[in-house]
Motif scaffolding. Structure first.
Motif, PDB file in Angstrom:
ATOM      1  N   GLU A 125      17.828 -37.315  -4.466  1.00  0.00           N
ATOM      2  CA  GLU A 125      19.082 -36.601  -4.694  1.00  0.00           C
ATOM      3  C   GLU A 125      19.380 -35.717  -3.505  1.00  0.00           C
ATOM      4  O   GLU A 125      18.539 -34.915  -3.093  1.00  0.00           O
ATOM      5  CB  GLU A 125      19.002 -35.772  -5.980  1.00  0.00           C
ATOM      6  N   ILE A 126      20.581 -35.882  -2.965  1.00  0.00           N
ATOM      7  CA  ILE A 126      21.063 -35.073  -1.845  1.00  0.00           C
ATOM      8  C   ILE A 126      22.007 -34.026  -2.413  1.00  0.00           C
ATOM      9  O   ILE A 126      22.953 -34.347  -3.138  1.00  0.00           O
ATOM     10  CB  ILE A 126      21.826 -35.928  -0.827  1.00  0.00           C
ATOM     11  N   ASP A 127      21.772 -32.770  -2.080  1.00  0.00           N
ATOM     12  CA  ASP A 127      22.627 -31.665  -2.478  1.00  0.00           C
ATOM     13  C   ASP A 127      23.766 -31.575  -1.457  1.00  0.00           C
ATOM     14  O   ASP A 127      23.548 -31.183  -0.314  1.00  0.00           O
ATOM     15  CB  ASP A 127      21.802 -30.380  -2.497  1.00  0.00           C
ATOM     16  N   LEU A 128      24.977 -31.947  -1.868  1.00  0.00           N
ATOM     17  CA  LEU A 128      26.112 -31.969  -0.930  1.00  0.00           C
ATOM     18  C   LEU A 128      26.344 -30.629  -0.245  1.00  0.00           C
ATOM     19  O   LEU A 128      26.705 -30.584   0.928  1.00  0.00           O
ATOM     20  CB  LEU A 128      27.397 -32.390  -1.644  1.00  0.00           C
ATOM     21  N   ALA A 129      26.120 -29.545  -0.963  1.00  0.00           N
ATOM     22  CA  ALA A 129      26.351 -28.222  -0.383  1.00  0.00           C
ATOM     23  C   ALA A 129      25.371 -27.912   0.744  1.00  0.00           C
ATOM     24  O   ALA A 129      25.667 -27.089   1.611  1.00  0.00           O
ATOM     25  CB  ALA A 129      26.265 -27.149  -1.461  1.00  0.00           C
ATOM     26  N   ALA A 130      24.220 -28.565   0.745  1.00  0.00           N
ATOM     27  CA  ALA A 130      23.206 -28.309   1.780  1.00  0.00           C
ATOM     28  C   ALA A 130      23.363 -29.210   2.997  1.00  0.00           C
ATOM     29  O   ALA A 130      22.741 -28.970   4.035  1.00  0.00           O
ATOM     30  CB  ALA A 130      21.809 -28.496   1.191  1.00  0.00           C
ATOM     31  N   LEU A 131      24.189 -30.234   2.904  1.00  0.00           N
ATOM     32  CA  LEU A 131      24.339 -31.209   3.977  1.00  0.00           C
ATOM     33  C   LEU A 131      24.982 -30.564   5.207  1.00  0.00           C
ATOM     34  O   LEU A 131      26.091 -30.033   5.123  1.00  0.00           O
ATOM     35  CB  LEU A 131      25.200 -32.370   3.483  1.00  0.00           C
TER      36      LEU A 131
ATOM     37  N   PHE B 117      38.880 -33.397  11.442  1.00  0.00           N
ATOM     38  CA  PHE B 117      39.220 -34.157  10.240  1.00  0.00           C
ATOM     39  C   PHE B 117      39.429 -33.129   9.130  1.00  0.00           C
ATOM     40  O   PHE B 117      40.400 -32.419   9.149  1.00  0.00           O
ATOM     41  CB  PHE B 117      38.112 -35.175   9.927  1.00  0.00           C
ATOM     42  N   ASP B 118      38.545 -33.026   8.215  1.00  0.00           N
ATOM     43  CA  ASP B 118      38.482 -31.938   7.247  1.00  0.00           C
ATOM     44  C   ASP B 118      37.084 -31.978   6.651  1.00  0.00           C
ATOM     45  O   ASP B 118      36.298 -32.881   6.949  1.00  0.00           O
ATOM     46  CB  ASP B 118      39.587 -32.013   6.184  1.00  0.00           C
ATOM     47  N   GLU B 119      36.764 -31.006   5.827  1.00  0.00           N
ATOM     48  CA  GLU B 119      35.400 -30.915   5.312  1.00  0.00           C
ATOM     49  C   GLU B 119      35.012 -32.148   4.493  1.00  0.00           C
ATOM     50  O   GLU B 119      33.899 -32.656   4.608  1.00  0.00           O
ATOM     51  CB  GLU B 119      35.224 -29.648   4.481  1.00  0.00           C
ATOM     52  N   GLN B 120      35.934 -32.643   3.668  1.00  0.00           N
ATOM     53  CA  GLN B 120      35.634 -33.816   2.843  1.00  0.00           C
ATOM     54  C   GLN B 120      35.375 -35.042   3.711  1.00  0.00           C
ATOM     55  O   GLN B 120      34.403 -35.774   3.486  1.00  0.00           O
ATOM     56  CB  GLN B 120      36.790 -34.090   1.871  1.00  0.00           C
ATOM     57  N   GLN B 121      36.225 -35.289   4.686  1.00  0.00           N
ATOM     58  CA  GLN B 121      36.022 -36.438   5.576  1.00  0.00           C
ATOM     59  C   GLN B 121      34.730 -36.281   6.378  1.00  0.00           C
ATOM     60  O   GLN B 121      33.995 -37.251   6.564  1.00  0.00           O
ATOM     61  CB  GLN B 121      37.201 -36.608   6.526  1.00  0.00           C
ATOM     62  N   ALA B 122      34.449 -35.074   6.847  1.00  0.00           N
ATOM     63  CA  ALA B 122      33.207 -34.831   7.590  1.00  0.00           C
ATOM     64  C   ALA B 122      32.003 -35.097   6.693  1.00  0.00           C
ATOM     65  O   ALA B 122      31.005 -35.684   7.136  1.00  0.00           O
ATOM     66  CB  ALA B 122      33.176 -33.396   8.121  1.00  0.00           C
ATOM     67  N   ARG B 123      32.070 -34.716   5.435  1.00  0.00           N
ATOM     68  CA  ARG B 123      30.979 -34.964   4.494  1.00  0.00           C
ATOM     69  C   ARG B 123      30.809 -36.466   4.255  1.00  0.00           C
ATOM     70  O   ARG B 123      29.699 -36.981   4.257  1.00  0.00           O
ATOM     71  CB  ARG B 123      31.250 -34.236   3.176  1.00  0.00           C
ATOM     72  N   ASP B 124      31.936 -37.180   4.089  1.00  0.00           N
ATOM     73  CA  ASP B 124      31.851 -38.622   3.884  1.00  0.00           C
ATOM     74  C   ASP B 124      31.272 -39.316   5.115  1.00  0.00           C
ATOM     75  O   ASP B 124      30.502 -40.272   4.994  1.00  0.00           O
ATOM     76  CB  ASP B 124      33.216 -39.202   3.528  1.00  0.00           C
TER      77      ASP B 124
ATOM     78  N   ALA C 118      19.391 -43.572  -4.063  1.00  0.00           N
ATOM     79  CA  ALA C 118      19.680 -42.259  -3.486  1.00  0.00           C
ATOM     80  C   ALA C 118      21.069 -41.852  -3.942  1.00  0.00           C
ATOM     81  O   ALA C 118      22.018 -42.628  -3.808  1.00  0.00           O
ATOM     82  CB  ALA C 118      19.607 -42.312  -1.968  1.00  0.00           C
ATOM     83  N   TRP C 119      21.163 -40.662  -4.501  1.00  0.00           N
ATOM     84  CA  TRP C 119      22.431 -40.147  -5.006  1.00  0.00           C
ATOM     85  C   TRP C 119      22.806 -38.876  -4.264  1.00  0.00           C
ATOM     86  O   TRP C 119      21.960 -38.060  -3.921  1.00  0.00           O
ATOM     87  CB  TRP C 119      22.334 -39.795  -6.490  1.00  0.00           C
ATOM     88  N   ALA C 120      24.103 -38.683  -4.075  1.00  0.00           N
ATOM     89  CA  ALA C 120      24.637 -37.420  -3.594  1.00  0.00           C
ATOM     90  C   ALA C 120      25.103 -36.640  -4.822  1.00  0.00           C
ATOM     91  O   ALA C 120      25.793 -37.195  -5.681  1.00  0.00           O
ATOM     92  CB  ALA C 120      25.799 -37.656  -2.635  1.00  0.00           C
ATOM     93  N   ILE C 121      24.697 -35.381  -4.903  1.00  0.00           N
ATOM     94  CA  ILE C 121      25.017 -34.546  -6.066  1.00  0.00           C
ATOM     95  C   ILE C 121      25.966 -33.424  -5.649  1.00  0.00           C
ATOM     96  O   ILE C 121      25.657 -32.639  -4.748  1.00  0.00           O
ATOM     97  CB  ILE C 121      23.733 -33.963  -6.695  1.00  0.00           C
ATOM     98  N   ALA C 122      27.108 -33.351  -6.305  1.00  0.00           N
ATOM     99  CA  ALA C 122      28.107 -32.316  -6.022  1.00  0.00           C
ATOM    100  C   ALA C 122      27.651 -30.976  -6.596  1.00  0.00           C
ATOM    101  O   ALA C 122      26.705 -30.910  -7.382  1.00  0.00           O
ATOM    102  CB  ALA C 122      29.453 -32.721  -6.628  1.00  0.00           C
ATOM    103  N   GLU C 123      28.355 -29.924  -6.212  1.00  0.00           N
ATOM    104  CA  GLU C 123      28.002 -28.569  -6.658  1.00  0.00           C
ATOM    105  C   GLU C 123      28.044 -28.413  -8.169  1.00  0.00           C
ATOM    106  O   GLU C 123      27.307 -27.602  -8.728  1.00  0.00           O
ATOM    107  CB  GLU C 123      28.913 -27.544  -5.982  1.00  0.00           C
ATOM    108  N   ASP C 124      28.883 -29.206  -8.849  1.00  0.00           N
ATOM    109  CA  ASP C 124      28.965 -29.104 -10.306  1.00  0.00           C
ATOM    110  C   ASP C 124      27.903 -29.943 -11.017  1.00  0.00           C
ATOM    111  O   ASP C 124      27.903 -30.049 -12.241  1.00  0.00           O
ATOM    112  CB  ASP C 124      30.364 -29.486 -10.793  1.00  0.00           C
TER     113      ASP C 124
END
Length: 172
Positions: A79-85, A95-102, A146-152
């Motif tokens: 599990e990847i914590d998206l907030a820690a990436l 770009f923007d934060e969402q595109q950079a994360r993707d 492997a899963w990416a996990i959002a803040e919620d």
């Protein structure tokens, strides 16, 4: 724990800028360099072995995809914590934060390392020149994935988990 070196997605950002009017933007230079001249983290790999970290993979096909290889072969979940990436600042700016994360999750060709091992050993690998960031954990649930996990706490599925060289070119 699971960690990553540098800022994955920089090469994908550089690739996305090629041939666009933003290619000449001064903020684009670091992303274009990351794409055109990726740096293999050989010294980090050696340091990881010396520190007792027994599992690493280069991020050539995408972080989520490459961590999926580790999960599949080890029979565990990741599990990847998206907030820690860690996101490349130029990717967020251009770009923007969402595109950079993707891009960080699904872009490849970075040649950063994804590592799995004791959190203390992973944290000790960071240097002033190369950050190593703990981004997640190995879990018993969803073995082989492997899963990416959002803040919620929900699973986040990016548009692409990475490059699959065995997939047909006409299949999305």
């Amino acid at each position: 724990a699971v960690a990553v070196s540098g800022t994955p997605g920089a090469s994908a950002g550089g690739f996305a800028l090629l041939g666009t009017d933003r290619e000449d933007d001064p903020a684009a230079a670091s992303l274009l360099t990351a794409h055109r001249r990726p740096v293999a983290r050989l010294a980090l790999g050696r340091a990881a072995v010396d520190a007792g970290v027994g599992c690493a993979i280069d991020i050539s096909d995408g972080l989520l995809q490459d961590l999926g290889h580790i999960a599949e072969r080890s029979g565990t979940g990741i599990e990847i914590d998206l907030a820690a990436l860690p996101l490349h600042p130029a990717a967020v700016a251009l770009f923007d934060e969402q595109q950079a994360r993707d891009m960080a999750l699904g872009g490849g060709e970075d040649y950063e390392l994804a590592l799995a091992g004791p959190a203390v050993a992973l944290a000790a690998l960071a240097t002033d020149d190369l950050p190593v960031t703990v981004i997640g954990r190995v879990v018993d649930s969803h073995p082989g994935e492997a899963w990416a996990i959002a803040e919620d706490g929900t699973r986040y599925e990016p548009p692409s988990a990475g490059w699959d060289q065995l997939r047909s070119s006409d299949t999305p």
